[in-house]
Design an enzyme around this catalytic site. Structure first.
Site, short mmCIF file in Angstrom:
data_model
loop_
_atom_site.label_atom_id
_atom_site.label_comp_id
_atom_site.label_asym_id
_atom_site.label_seq_id
_atom_site.Cartn_x
_atom_site.Cartn_y
_atom_site.Cartn_z
CB THR A 1 1.10 19.41 48.92
OG1 THR A 1 2.51 19.31 48.86
CG2 THR A 1 0.72 20.84 49.19
NE ARG B 1 8.32 27.00 50.72
CZ ARG B 1 8.06 25.86 50.10
NH1 ARG B 1 7.14 25.01 50.56
NH2 ARG B 1 8.71 25.53 48.99
CD GLU C 1 8.01 21.97 51.52
OE1 GLU C 1 7.68 21.76 50.35
OE2 GLU C 1 7.31 21.64 52.49
N GLY D 1 0.12 19.56 44.19
CA GLY D 1 0.54 19.11 42.87
C GLY D 1 1.88 19.65 42.42
N GLY D 2 2.74 20.07 43.37
CA GLY D 2 4.08 20.52 42.99
C GLY D 2 4.00 21.68 42.01
CG ASP E 1 9.87 22.78 47.08
OD1 ASP E 1 9.95 21.88 46.23
OD2 ASP E 1 8.85 23.03 47.72
O1 DON Z 1 5.91 24.26 47.88
C1 DON Z 1 5.84 23.61 46.84
O2 DON Z 1 5.69 24.10 45.75
C2 DON Z 1 5.94 22.09 46.93
N1 DON Z 1 6.66 21.71 48.11
C3 DON Z 1 4.56 21.50 46.91
C4 DON Z 1 4.62 20.01 46.86
C5 DON Z 1 3.42 19.37 46.34
O3 DON Z 1 2.45 19.99 46.00
C6 DON Z 1 3.50 17.89 46.25
N2 DON Z 1 2.37 17.39 45.55
N3 DON Z 1 2.37 16.66 44.68
#
Ligand code: DON
Length: 564
Positions: free
Chosen positions: A375, A101, A414, A466-467, A417
């Site tokens: 992602t 990460r 990122e 998918g966030g 987040d």
């Molecule tokens: O780490 C995470 O939870 C996010 N950065 C993931 C981002 C993601 O899956 C974007 N997709 N739609």
């Protein structure tokens, strides 16, 4: 729940023919004696098999697939991003997750994205170099190759280097991603030069050539982690970032390390679940929701009650995500409590089957945010039974949109987040707390959930982008596995999602019948249709049948092959 049947957007008929032409599986003791790879791009799946065919194991193939995705699917992941690789080594059954990460730069601070009134300035944490955390993906690849692989790093990077040098014809997905980020890409000359076509969004037939990225990959392959975090690449990264208003230093790069962590492990109705630990919220939220659901006979419940209970479980599990999760290097994580069946039993007491309980502190500002297929995830099993589930990211589509000078490396966004402003929603509508506030060197909380499932007879490897919806998608996949279905069904299943705040169930058109929608509304749920989302890549090993099956989400352009 209904299964969606969505058309593939690209016809990779030659590759599919190759898949069909391979002989059927055979049953033997030990590993599956076949291999399978499911990834979001046919060239990445092919790169993995190329390395397996050269004597590499699943971990070398994971290096090859990760690097190939960095080149052929730049919207989703890359050297400028990070991710989590969940591994199982067949020789000693070791299960471990490599946490690659990103970290906050040492000069980062909690008010860096706020205006004078303390309100977030979203563009700052999403576009350009200030939005970028220190990348973990290159260190992850070096670590994987050195500690778990059989082949030299450079050899496993070869397919990616070739695609970067010679270029490849992009698909519809790339064209759409660039179109939606065109203005940001145009702001940064190195980005425009690579991803645009004469400063405009490219048209079908465009070949994406990335010579600088090929050179950066070569330096990584030749010198290992020092080939990215020290020397020429590091100097150029820091220079480009600082010239464009970013805050990275050489020390940030020198100090970056991957962390090996124990996965989150639990049970759901006889299925062993192995998933991502903090700084991903994935495993904890997944297990908490499954623990709540374990007491209900979902398979025989009427569909309205079934979906209602799933939503209520998600509401509670995502609430704990918001309240208590962050980087375990910085905050105490109540992981044992949150994943304990007794805790779930306590939460279950307040779940009623006759009505929804509104989420507390509903925030007006929170609304379902566009998210879904950026992602990337891939799943691998090799002939010996070594397994990899990896979810990799640069956060939003094409990350920060900023390519760092002559490195060809597209940086992540990122930093968004983090709870940029605790209590206020981020790009995914997630409302984080102090546990996830920005601190120098800290890892931002993720939802990435690479997951293994195991029963006596069956092994599953799955995950998706998918966030914040990643976790609910994996949850629906686990429930579908528990009901005896195969990977084609897990990746296709119609999706719906609730994340505590905003207090809304969003659902893919076709995933819930009109009757279920009416029934859920009657119980007090607020529903909102969204675009299809996710891009799940999954593998099933059915041991008694000696069957290996791989499946790629019909919503994406991926390729899933199983062969000897
Ligand atoms: O780490 C995470 O939870 C996010 N950065 C993931 C981002 C993601 O899956 C974007 N997709 N739609």
């Amino acid at each position: 729940m209904k299964t969606l049947h969505l058309p593939k957007q690209i016809n990779f008929s030659v590759l599919w023919f190759c898949l069909l032409a391979f002989p059927p599986p055979i049953t033997l003791a030990g590993g599956p004696r076949m291999a399978a790879i499911a990834s979001a791009h046919p060239l990445a799946t092919a790169a993995g098999f190329e390395i397996l065919d050269q004597g590499g194991n699943a971990f070398d193939a994971a290096v090859a697939v990760s690097a190939a995705l960095a080149v052929v699917e730049p919207s989703g992941s890359g050297l400028g991003g990070g991710g989590f690789w969940l591994l199982k080594r067949a020789a000693d059954d070791k299960e471990i997750i490599i946490d690659g990460r990103e970290t906050a730069p040492l000069a980062a601070h909690s008010s860096m994205y706020l205006d004078a009134q303390g309100n977030p300035i979203p563009a700052l944490s999403l576009d350009g170099p200030l939005a970028a955390g220190i990348p973990g993906l290159p260190a992850g690849l070096a670590h994987l190759a050195k500690k778990y692989g059989r082949l030299p790093l450079l050899k496993s990077l070869r397919p990616a280097i070739r695609h970067a040098e010679l270029g490849f014809e992009v698909g519809d997905y790339y064209l759409r991603s660039v179109q939606s980020k065109e203005a940001t890409l145009r702001r940064f000359p190195a980005s425009a030069e690579i991803f645009l076509d004469h400063d405009a969004a490219p048209k079908p037939g465009f070949r994406l050539v990335q010579k600088d990225l090929a050179a950066s990959l070569k330096r990584l392959g030749q010198a290992g982690r020092a080939g990215f975090y020290s020397g020429e690449t590091a100097a150029e990264l820091v220079k480009a970032v600082r010239e464009a208003g970013g805050i990275w230093t050489r020390e940030d790069l020198e100090k970056y390390r991957v962390v090996e962590r124990q996965p989150i492990i639990g049970q759901y109705r006889g299925i062993r679940i192995v998933s991502a630990p903090p700084p991903s919220s994935g495993g904890i939220v997944l297990l908490e929701a499954l623990n709540i659901l374990a007491a209900y006979d979902l398979q025989h419940a009427d569909p309205i009650t079934r979906e209602h209970l799933i939503i209520e479980a998600e509401r509670r599990a995502y609430r704990d995500r918001d309240l208590s999760l962050g980087d375990p290097g910085f905050v105490e994580i109540p992981g044992k409590q949150l994943t304990s069946p007794d805790y779930a039993a306590g939460l279950r007491v307040a779940i009623r089957t006759d009505r929804a309980l509104p989420s507390e502190n509903l925030s007006d500002a929170a609304s379902p945010a566009p998210q879904g297929d950026n992602t990337t995830h891939f799943s691998i099993i090799d002939r010996q039974g070594n397994q990899v589930a990896a979810t990799l990211s640069i956060n939003q589509s094409l990350g920060s949109g900023f390519v760092a000078g002559g490195t060809g490396v597209l940086l992540n966004d990122e930093m968004d987040d983090f709870a940029v402003s605790p209590g206020k929603p981020n790009a995914y509508g997630l409302v984080g707390g102090n546990a996830n506030k920005i601190e120098p060197g800290k890892r931002m909380l993720s939802s990435m959930s690479p997951t293994f499932l195991q029963t006596e007879d069956r092994v599953a490897i799955l995950g998706t982008p998918g966030g914040s919806r990643i976790i609910s998608m994996v949850l629906l996949g686990v429930l579908d596995f528990a009901e005896g279905h195969g990977p084609q069904s897990w990746v296709s299943v119609g999706r719906f999602h609730h994340q505590y705040l905003p207090d809304i169930v969003d659902y893919e058109p076709g995933s819930l019948t009109a009757e279920v929608i009416r029934g859920l509304e009657k119980l007090g749920h607020k529903l909102k249709a969204s675009k299809p989302y996710g891009n799940m890549q999954a593998i099933l090993w059915d041991k008694p049948k000696g069957l290996l099956e791989a499946a790629s989400d019909p919503r994406g352009e991926g390729a899933a092959w199983a062969r000897q």
